[in-house]
Write an enzyme that holds these catalytic residues in place. Structure first.
Site, PDB file in Angstrom:
ATOM      1  N   ARG A   3       0.802  -1.224   0.000  1.00 12.29           N
ATOM      2  CA  ARG A   3       0.000   0.000   0.000  1.00 12.29           C
ATOM      3  C   ARG A   3       0.835   1.274   0.000  1.00 12.29           C
ATOM      4  NH1 ARG A   3      -3.418  -1.963   4.968  1.00 12.29           N
ATOM      5  NH2 ARG A   3      -1.323  -2.775   5.316  1.00 12.29           N
ATOM      6  N   HIS A  53      -0.644 -29.248   6.060  1.00 15.04           N
ATOM      7  CA  HIS A  53       0.616 -30.007   6.005  1.00 15.04           C
ATOM      8  C   HIS A  53       0.432 -31.492   6.315  1.00 15.04           C
ATOM      9  CE1 HIS A  53       2.258 -26.117   5.750  1.00 15.04           C
ATOM     10  NE2 HIS A  53       2.369 -25.852   7.029  1.00 15.04           N
TER      11      HIS A  53
HETATM   12  N1  LIG Z   1       5.008 -15.324   6.974  1.00 16.64           N
HETATM   13  C1  LIG Z   1       5.056 -16.626   6.785  1.00 16.64           C
HETATM   14  O1  LIG Z   1       6.034 -17.318   7.106  1.00 16.64           O
HETATM   15  C2  LIG Z   1       3.893 -17.323   6.124  1.00 16.64           C
HETATM   16  C3  LIG Z   1       3.928 -18.717   6.001  1.00 16.64           C
HETATM   17  C4  LIG Z   1       2.881 -19.367   5.355  1.00 16.64           C
HETATM   18  C5  LIG Z   1       1.826 -18.632   4.850  1.00 16.64           C
HETATM   19  N2  LIG Z   1       1.799 -17.273   5.016  1.00 16.64           N
HETATM   20  C6  LIG Z   1       0.664 -16.540   4.458  1.00 16.64           C
HETATM   21  O2  LIG Z   1       1.159 -15.559   3.551  1.00 16.64           O
HETATM   22  C7  LIG Z   1       0.345 -14.403   3.595  1.00 16.64           C
HETATM   23  C8  LIG Z   1       1.194 -13.189   3.976  1.00 16.64           C
HETATM   24  O3  LIG Z   1       1.760 -13.404   5.233  1.00 16.64           O
HETATM   25  P1  LIG Z   1       2.865 -12.433   5.846  1.00 16.64           P
HETATM   26  O4  LIG Z   1       3.343 -13.086   7.081  1.00 16.64           O
HETATM   27  O5  LIG Z   1       3.860 -12.027   4.813  1.00 16.64           O
HETATM   28  O6  LIG Z   1       1.973 -11.168   6.240  1.00 16.64           O
HETATM   29  P2  LIG Z   1       2.459  -9.684   6.591  1.00 16.64           P
HETATM   30  O7  LIG Z   1       3.887  -9.634   6.975  1.00 16.64           O
HETATM   31  O8  LIG Z   1       1.449  -9.125   7.512  1.00 16.64           O
HETATM   32  O9  LIG Z   1       2.344  -8.930   5.180  1.00 16.64           O
HETATM   33  C9  LIG Z   1       1.111  -8.625   4.610  1.00 16.64           C
HETATM   34  C10 LIG Z   1       1.351  -8.022   3.248  1.00 16.64           C
HETATM   35  O10 LIG Z   1       0.087  -7.742   2.676  1.00 16.64           O
HETATM   36  C11 LIG Z   1       0.074  -6.366   2.282  1.00 16.64           C
HETATM   37  N3  LIG Z   1      -1.283  -5.833   2.504  1.00 16.64           N
HETATM   38  C12 LIG Z   1      -1.965  -5.818   3.681  1.00 16.64           C
HETATM   39  N4  LIG Z   1      -3.171  -5.245   3.491  1.00 16.64           N
HETATM   40  C13 LIG Z   1      -3.243  -4.874   2.197  1.00 16.64           C
HETATM   41  C14 LIG Z   1      -4.226  -4.254   1.401  1.00 16.64           C
HETATM   42  N5  LIG Z   1      -5.408  -3.862   1.896  1.00 16.64           N
HETATM   43  N6  LIG Z   1      -3.951  -4.050   0.104  1.00 16.64           N
HETATM   44  C15 LIG Z   1      -2.779  -4.420  -0.449  1.00 16.64           C
HETATM   45  N7  LIG Z   1      -1.802  -5.038   0.254  1.00 16.64           N
HETATM   46  C16 LIG Z   1      -2.023  -5.256   1.557  1.00 16.64           C
HETATM   47  C17 LIG Z   1       1.084  -5.689   3.175  1.00 16.64           C
HETATM   48  O11 LIG Z   1       1.614  -4.571   2.507  1.00 16.64           O
HETATM   49  P3  LIG Z   1       1.698  -3.086   3.139  1.00 16.64           P
HETATM   50  O12 LIG Z   1       1.518  -3.217   4.631  1.00 16.64           O
HETATM   51  O13 LIG Z   1       3.071  -2.652   2.731  1.00 16.64           O
HETATM   52  O14 LIG Z   1       0.621  -2.366   2.496  1.00 16.64           O
HETATM   53  C18 LIG Z   1       2.155  -6.760   3.288  1.00 16.64           C
HETATM   54  O15 LIG Z   1       3.010  -6.744   2.176  1.00 16.64           O
HETATM   55  C19 LIG Z   1      -0.766 -14.723   4.593  1.00 16.64           C
HETATM   56  O16 LIG Z   1      -1.830 -15.309   3.891  1.00 16.64           O
HETATM   57  C20 LIG Z   1      -0.129 -15.765   5.484  1.00 16.64           C
HETATM   58  O17 LIG Z   1      -1.083 -16.582   6.116  1.00 16.64           O
HETATM   59  C21 LIG Z   1       2.816 -16.615   5.632  1.00 16.64           C
END
Ligand SMILES: NC(=O)c1ccc[n+]([C@@H]2O[C@H](COP(=O)([O-])OP(=O)(O)OC[C@H]3O[C@@H](n4cnc5c(N)ncnc54)[C@H](OP(=O)(O)O)[C@@H]3O)[C@@H](O)[C@H]2O)c1
Length: 484
Positions: free
Chosen positions: A45, A236
């Site tokens: 964003r 998993h």
């Molecule tokens: N982290 C892991 O190890 C992991 C493992 C397995 C699965 N996942 C899955 O992967 C996904 C992301 O996880 P994460 O841990 O990376 O989350 P995160 O760190 O909270 O990142 C969320 C991302 O989504 C973007 N975002 C949030 N709201 C938005 C909106 N309204 N419009 C556009 N972009 C938006 C944020 O960008 P800005 O804040 O810059 O806008 C940020 O890049 C989730 O579904 C999670 O369950 C994550």
């Protein structure tokens, strides 16, 4: 040759992109593997100029790449591929700007990686369609969790399906990207030694453990609404189970492998309220010590209303009703703040009918142990004579390591490298098909309903142990024990 494509990462500034996706893409670039990949366009964003975004990625890569893998030379060309564009999921103008960026005859293909909140998946797909940035060469990668029950999963799948064909939809379970999981297919279907014995005539039980030593950390609010069953078993553990239990596919093509995995999932016997009492255990970590460090209990970390209804550990005795597996229990367990971090599958063979040796026949069994983390390897536990000048022959276990000792550094890769490469090349073998995910949710929903109906209690376990005593009892009542 398929056309070149641009990869657009929604959630390009998030934790997953930072720790996993961008390092994996850097490695694919280094090894010149992703020939189809043209540009990587990260989105978020905030408004961030390309150069500033590249600086941040550079710093992050130095932190998150495996030791010794950073290279200025590789970076100098990788950075050229990296771009950033602002997208707020619900803002149509941002998608039009993306469309202008994507308008590129050199790379007509598009792969949208949704690494952001699953509640945004439907909206993002709708907006991509409205902005006409989805063409016949476009695909989508979906991160877990896909919903929190069958209904919400179906809703997400339906929204995605309105824009992307199933054959262009890649649902990630990163466990499937592990080399050893693919090696399991090789071991099972490439060795006449193992294939005939992969069934109830020879196998006594199967155990699948995914143990974490960490607690809920910063994810307490998410976890309080989710729990171990939804967070880990639905994806998993059931994916691993389906690969162990599947019939030989007619070919290694994605559709054939996924058809067989699906049949195994369909043969899982539902665990209703009657069965849940004897076949499931719920646990929650209390304070204790993990790896020598004192840690808090879950309820002290997750101060949410629903936290006391959330399990951080689950053990299940699952049954697969088909010719191959009838009568063989599949013991599944997963939890947080356990004694150590490891994931493994154990195939335990039947015991000797009686013992010629001094050992109790119940004492020693053959096992095939598939280690998935922290190290990936496969070992076969056999029995040999205990060496020495004794009069009586007795047996001792000997472990045969089936891991290729010549596997060098170049053959080691992160699961996300494998999965990103396959998604870029359009190979769906290691991704979950819609019917697989929904069938898994149907089985999980039945357990959740049974717990609600029974008021199944959550048993405390000390952090740093392998879960509540009831989990030990789950196998012990059958005269079996967990392999530790
Ligand atoms: N982290 C892991 O190890 C992991 C493992 C397995 C699965 N996942 C899955 O992967 C996904 C992301 O996880 P994460 O841990 O990376 O989350 P995160 O760190 O909270 O990142 C969320 C991302 O989504 C973007 N975002 C949030 N709201 C938005 C909106 N309204 N419009 C556009 N972009 C938006 C944020 O960008 P800005 O804040 O810059 O806008 C940020 O890049 C989730 O579904 C999670 O369950 C994550």
């Amino acid at each position: 040759m398929k056309p070149k494509l641009d990869l657009v990462i929604f959630g390009g500034t998030g934790d997953l992109s930072t720790r996993k996706l961008l390092p994996a893409l850097f490695q694919l670039h280094r090894h010149q593997l992703a020939e189809r990949l043209h540009r990587i366009i990260a989105t978020g964003r905030a408004t961030i100029p390309d150069e500033k975004f590249r600086d941040t990625v550079r710093d992050n890569l130095q932190t998150f790449l495996p030791a010794g893998e950073w290279s200025e030379e590789v970076w100098s060309t990788f950075r050229e591929r990296l771009h950033y564009t602002t997208i707020n999921a619900s803002e149509p103008a941002d998608y039009l700007a993306l469309g202008q960026l994507l308008d590129n005859a050199q790379a007509p293909g598009r792969l949208y990686y949704l690494a952001t909140l699953p509640s945004l998946y439907g909206e993002i797909c709708r907006q991509l369609h409205a902005a006409a940035v989805v063409n016949e060469h476009s695909g989508v990668v979906l991160e877990k969790p896909l919903g929190h029950d069958l209904a919400s999963c179906q809703e997400i799948n339906e929204q995605v399906a309105q824009v992307f064909l199933e054959e262009h939809t890649f649902r990630i379970d990163h466990y499937l990207g592990k080399e050893t999981v693919q090696n399991l297919l090789a071991v099972r279907f490439g060795n006449p030694l193992f294939s005939p014995m992969w069934r109830n005539n020879f196998v006594d039980n199967v155990q699948i453990t995914v143990a974490e030593d960490i607690g809920v950390e910063g994810r307490a609010d998410y976890y309080a609404k989710t729990g171990a069953l939804r967070d880990m078993v639905q994806n998993h553990l059931l994916q691993l189970l389906s690969i162990v239990a599947m019939e030989p596919p007619v070919s290694l093509r994605a559709a054939d492998i996924r058809d067989e995995k699906m049949k195994a999932l369909r043969a899982l016997v539902p665990i209703n309220a009657d069965k849940a009492r004897e076949c499931t255990v719920r646990g929650r970590y209390s304070a204790g010590a993990v790896n020598g460090t004192a840690v808090k209990g879950f309820l002290e970390e997750a101060e949410f209303e629903s936290a006391d209804a959330t399990e951080t550990f689950v053990a299940i005795k699952a049954t697969i009703n088909n010719w191959r597996w009838a009568g063989v229990p599949f013991y599944l367990r997963t939890g947080k703040r356990l004694s150590r971090r490891y994931s493994e599958i154990v195939i335990e063979y039947k015991r000797l009918p009686f013992s010629l040796f001094t050992n109790d026949p119940n004492e020693l069994t053959n096992k095939l142990v598939i280690h998935l983390q922290p190290e990936e390897s496969i070992s076969l536990h056999t029995l040999n004579k205990k060496p020495g000048l004794t009069n009586k022959l007795s047996l001792q276990p000997v472990e045969l390591h089936l891991t290729d000792a010549s596997r060098g550094k170049a053959d080691r890769y992160d699961a996300y490298e494998r999965l990103l490469l396959d998604a870029i090349n359009g190979d769906q073998t290691l991704f979950m098909r819609r019917d697989e995910v929904e069938t898994a949710w149907r089985w999980i929903d039945t357990i959740i309903e049974a717990w609600e109906q029974n008021g199944t209690p959550i048993k405390d376990y000390n952090s740093g142990t392998m879960g509540p005593n009831a989990a030990t009892a789950l196998a012990a009542v059958d005269g079996r024990s967990w392999y530790e």
